[in-house]
Design an enzyme around this catalytic site. Sequence first.
Site, PDB file in Angstrom:
ATOM      1  N   TRP A  33      22.151 -12.857  22.076  1.00  0.00           N
ATOM      2  CA  TRP A  33      21.973 -14.292  21.858  1.00  0.00           C
ATOM      3  C   TRP A  33      22.402 -15.106  23.066  1.00  0.00           C
ATOM      4  CZ3 TRP A  33      18.584 -15.669  18.558  1.00  0.00           C
ATOM      5  CH2 TRP A  33      18.317 -14.835  17.458  1.00  0.00           C
ATOM      6  N   ASP A  69      27.784 -21.604  20.570  1.00  0.00           N
ATOM      7  CA  ASP A  69      26.943 -21.235  19.432  1.00  0.00           C
ATOM      8  C   ASP A  69      27.862 -20.519  18.440  1.00  0.00           C
ATOM      9  OD1 ASP A  69      25.245 -20.072  17.592  1.00  0.00           O
ATOM     10  OD2 ASP A  69      23.994 -19.035  19.067  1.00  0.00           O
ATOM     11  N   LYS A  80      23.861 -18.069   7.773  1.00  0.00           N
ATOM     12  CA  LYS A  80      24.838 -16.985   7.758  1.00  0.00           C
ATOM     13  C   LYS A  80      26.028 -17.360   6.871  1.00  0.00           C
ATOM     14  CE  LYS A  80      23.198 -15.912  12.378  1.00  0.00           C
ATOM     15  NZ  LYS A  80      22.384 -14.738  12.054  1.00  0.00           N
TER      16      LYS A  80
END
Length: 359
Positions: free
Chosen positions: A101, A171, A195
Amino acid sequence: MRVYNFSAGPATMPLEVLERAQSELTDWRGSGMSVTEMSHRSPEFVSIAAEAEARMRSLLGVPDDYAVLFLQGGATGQFAAVPLNLAAVGATAAYVNTGAWSKKAIAEGRNHLDVRVVADEKDSGYATVPAPGSLEVPADAAYLHYTLNETIGGVEFPYVPDAGDVPLVTDASSTILSRPLDVSRFGVIYAGAQKNLGPAGLTVVVVRKDLLGRARPETPSVLHWQAMAEADSMLNTPPTLAWYLVGLVLEWVEQQGGLEAMAQRNRAKAELLYGAIDSSDFWSNPVDADARSWMNVPFLAPDPALDKPFLAAAAEAGLSGLGGHRSVGGMRASIYNAMPLEGVQALVDLMTDFEKQNG
């Protein structure tokens, strides 16, 4: 019968939240209509939105000089929004690369500015994070960006990097609400909801207000933090159902005792699973012990040919979503807030039995 869902996202949600939403689906609090049917400008939905923001601020301890935005486009949208909102054309920004990511954020960042990678953990196979105090951030950087937790690799920062006077951006998609976080250390925190926050379709952005006036003129309105803040995140029609469900999840977290209680629960789940892996001569985890994620735990069998039989046994036992990401293989257990300790124990029991049969 509900399974134990270990998927990395969209992920398991608290059953109490789903049942509450089910009970209100056709008639929200006597309004005579579903949240899915409400105008986002209606008093009913405005109250839902305001309640969710208030709970988010309370749980995270968001200072008054920060805006809390509820946007669309996922964390991937914010990969572009961050440089567009914080950096002029030709500016430099610092990034840390700890895995998949991070790489995506870096690639998008390079479309908009000069990216300086100040740490790259490739030599460890992305099984580590930089040592505290090791980052050399250019003084002229518009910001320092890092991925708090790599969902695919199971690598997590156990500390908040020091960016000096440079705004720190993270993030936090797979760790937000899992434990307390000092928001005041950050310029921007963003997180996809799917999530720990709720369903896919919503992204939360927490941004210090003094950073809101830096957006480039060409920044699309749906990614423009200041424009969205001035419109209470309703410059366009927001994902109303997802926003409502996030509000219910926030209420559930409050009822569980807040982020300190979440931290205790999540630490216990992670210790149980890592303990089972480390005490085994069969299972292994590739991540450095100091950088292991509480939320996403990859684990490997001694022979990749055993992956499919294990996943088949897991499915038969009511354990879902344990396949590792297609880019790395193996297995991965995502144990977010809504995963109970009983689910992790069921996984450990299966791993123990499978080892006995195949070790």
